[in-house]
Design an enzyme around this catalytic site. Structure first.
Site: not given
Lengths: 245, 478
Positions: A22-24, A126-127
């Site tokens: 995921r994009t963190l 998960n933008p």
């Protein structure tokens, strides 16, 4: 071949090993994009910097791209996610062209599509870590809109992302008016970009101005703004305060 | 068209290269009550004759609003029409949601035509976490004969058409007839062990010993197929490194026999073959689905659940849609009128009529269509009403027996209410309207609508009559 289309859910999001996918946080980011409507269409400005945290690492990143025949997309935020968005839009435009029926997706449709993509990704935690500016002209109608990474979207006569919202929009609110000429529009954008250059840490002095009209898209060659540092306060700065810098 | 040996199923070509079932489907359209459509640059009008089964019942709905900018009139099997209009509505609304713009009519029409063209659709997909295994090739129906599989168990032809079932062996009684063969290929790119696949496909109760048999169930899209079968030993019975099940069960109330085979064809590729035998009709339709899934999403094998959406022979997917659609739409490129055929073809028209006695309306429209492009809205509606009157063959035109709908620039698709229509009819009606019952609408029609009268006179005739009408109308040319 990555066909992980954002409209399909990601099954990994529930598994532990998915967390690493995921994009963190964003890693390589672009700073503000500013867009304004003018007489013939839309003008957009963005610098060419890609920051790696606090390092101004990449200095030739093109953050504005034409989409199809009628739209122009500028993005700030994670550069890799921007490239992913371009990939989705590429496929979208391809299928649109394959219809070959005289209809084409205009800026409003692309803006709506991007809103759906961004909002959908946000719902999956998960933008795509971007703030997008989408402008275009179709059948004489000018369109300028923005989408944020959580799916907040709206249209306006002038939009900006990131620091541009705080530094550029007040200038635009005062000085933008209907039917700006091309030269006035560019001057206005340069004024905003100069303020950003002075005040935004992640700005680099190499920018592009893009314009989109009914005829098509033109993205200028990169150039720099003149800056002035000859303020008297900068001469002998430690006068009167020994030991300070 | 007379009955012949090539017309039983839609997958049979005749030696002359015709698909008779499709042509019969188009006949169904001709049996429905009339619907007409005409368009100008800015408006499209659809009108239809309301047919009620009896005086006691209400009439069938033949015109559907699909979106603010698209409407459809149908002729033929109204049930099929209802299903298709639901599909169209769903396409429109999905497009609107994603793009916040109306779906261009031309694209909807093409999607409809594609739907009509594919009479069988299969997809293999997974619902686990929303993974999708996509079908990369389309299904082509072709003929194949049922092959006796070595070691599979003999295919016995019993005296009666009963099917019976033994443990350790499957026997199916077949009535020799036509077979259909349907092939889809999907390729798995990941290694799927047979155990995992079986567990997933057949449920955890399954036991993998060769030669064993046991109860298992397969979930097929909301229904269950339960039966017993035999596992092929690895390497034996002609199947290398795989397994197979055959079973007999109930599928949506009909008796179905099926044979499932899975075997490895390559290090990373598996073949899944399902042969389904519809026994309830004792007609033999054997569907064999060969599937190798493209596994493109990077998920570990244990996540894959294969569910097959099976096409039962009683489903409407099996036959062509028996409905013709007149699609009226307005988009950026102007007003459009399309006609979608059960064959999957579509055409754009300035004006068209479908259904029973539509030839009379077509004749009228053929004479007038030159003026339609620049017609005003009112003139267009007037022409539509006249065309409807043609199909009535002398019956009096009243607002209760017709439905008129309008779509135009600045005017979303809507049905005109009865009073408005009656008012228009009264305004347009000529003095000579009373004569029709007596005279098949001939002499009584003289007046400004003289050419219409000539058309009505010839209305009952065939295409040849149309030509004669042309001659008859020439002196009264508009």
């Amino acid at each position: 071949m990555n066909l992980m289309d954002s409209s399909h859910s990601n099954p990994m999001s529930l598994c532990s090993q998915a967390d690493s996918q995921r994009t963190l946080y964003p890693y390589v980011t672009g700073t503000s994009v500013i867009g304004v409507k003018y007489k013939d269409g839309i003008l957009m400005a963005a610098d060419m910097g890609g920051s790696y945290g606090s390092t101004l690492r990449y200095k030739s990143v093109e953050r504005m791209k034409p989409i199809g025949k009628h739209s122009l997309l500028g993005a700030s935020g994670e550069i890799s996610d921007f490239q992913e968005i371009l990939h989705y839009l590429d496929e979208l435009i391809l299928y649109d062209n394959m219809w070959d029926d005289g209809n084409s997706l205009g800026p409003k449709e692309v803006h709506s599509y991007l809103t759906r993509v961004m909002y959908n990704r946000r719902n999956k935690f998960n933008p795509l870590w971007n703030s997008l500016v989408l402008g275009g002209v179709k059948n004489g109608q000018k369109y300028l809109g923005t989408v944020s990474m959580i799916g907040v979207h709206f249209e306006d006569n002038h939009v900006a992302t990131g620091f541009g919202n705080h530094l550029a929009r007040p200038i635009l609110r005062d000085e933008w008016h209907e039917d700006l000429s091309f030269e006035d529009g560019v001057k206005l954008l340069e004024k905003c970009m100069r303020v950003l250059l002075y005040r935004d840490r992640s700005a680099v002095n190499k920018l592009q101005i893009a314009k989109i009209t009914e005829e098509g898209v033109t993205i200028s060659q990169p150039y720099s703004l003149k800056t002035f540092w000859g303020f008297s306060a900068f001469q002998n700065p430690t006068v009167g305060a020994e030991g300070s810098w | 068209m007379f009955r012949n040996q090539y017309d039983t199923d839609v997958t049979t070509w005749s030696p002359a290269g015709r698909l008779f079932q499709v042509e019969y489907a188009m006949e169904a359209v001709k049996q429905g009550s009339a619907a007409i459509g005409l368009r100008s640059k800015t408006h499209v009008v659809l009108a239809c004759v309301n047919k009620a089964n009896s005086e006691l019942s209400s009439h069938q709905k033949k015109i559907f609003k699909v979106d603010d900018h698209i409407g459809v009139a149908i002729a033929g099997l109204t049930a099929d029409g209802r299903v298709l209009s639901r599909y169209m509505r769903s396409e429109c609304i999905n497009y609107s949601f994603t793009y916040e713009s109306p779906l261009p009519v031309g694209r909807l029409v093409v999607q409809l035509a594609d739907k009509a063209q594919s009479s069988i659709r299969h997809y293999l997909g997974s619902d686990l976490g929303g993974m999708w295994l996509k079908i990369i090739f389309g299904a082509q129906l072709c003929k194949a004969s049922l092959v006796k599989k070595k070691g599979f168990g003999s295919l016995k032809k019993g005296g009666s058409e009963q099917n019976w079932f033994l443990p350790k062996e499957v026997c199916v009684t077949l009535v020799p007839s036509r077979v259909g063969f349907c092939c889809l290929e999907m390729v798995w790119e990941r290694v799927l062990t047979s155990v995992q696949l079986i567990k997933r496909v057949y449920g955890p109760r399954y036991c993998l010993d060769s030669g064993s048999c046991g109860q298992f169930s397969i979930q097929l899209r909301n229904c269950y197929l339960v039966g017993t079968g035999i596992l092929w030993e690895r390497g034996k019975r002609g199947l290398k490194d795989g397994f197979s099940f055959t079973f007999l069960g109930l599928f949506r109330g009909s008796l179905i026999g099926a044979i499932l085979m899975v075997w490895r064809v390559h290090k990373f590729y598996w073949m899944l073959k399902i042969v389904l035998l519809d026994l309830s009709h004792l007609m033999l339709f054997v569907y064999s689905l060969c599937a190798c899934c493209p596994f493109m999403f990077g998920f570990p094998p244990h996540e894959v659940l294969v569910t097959a959406w099976w096409v039962c022979t009683q489903r409407s997917w099996k036959r062509p849609y028996g409905v013709g659609l007149l699609v009226a739409g307005l988009d950026e490129s102007g007003a459009h009128l399309y006609y979608n055929c059960p064959s999957g073809n579509y055409f754009e028209y300035q004006a068209f009529a479908i259904g029973s006695r539509s030839q009379a309306a077509k004749t009228y429209l053929e004479r007038r269509f030159g003026t339609f492009q620049n017609s005003s809205r009112e003139d267009l509606i007037k022409d539509a009403l006249f065309a409807i009157r043609e199909t009535l063959q002398g019956e009096k035109l009243k607002s209760s027996i017709c439905t008129v709908t309008v779509l135009g620039v600045g005017e979303p698709f809507h049905i005109l209410d009865q009073e408005t229509v009656q008012g228009l009819i009264n305004a347009f009606e000529m003095a000579g309207e009373e004569a029709p019952a007596a005279d098949q609408g001939a002499a009584g029609e003289e007046g400004a609508a003289g050419e219409v009268g000539a058309a009505a006179e010839e209305g009952g005739a065939t295409e040849e009559g149309g030509a004669a009408t042309e001659e008859g109308a020439a002196p009264m040319d508009i």
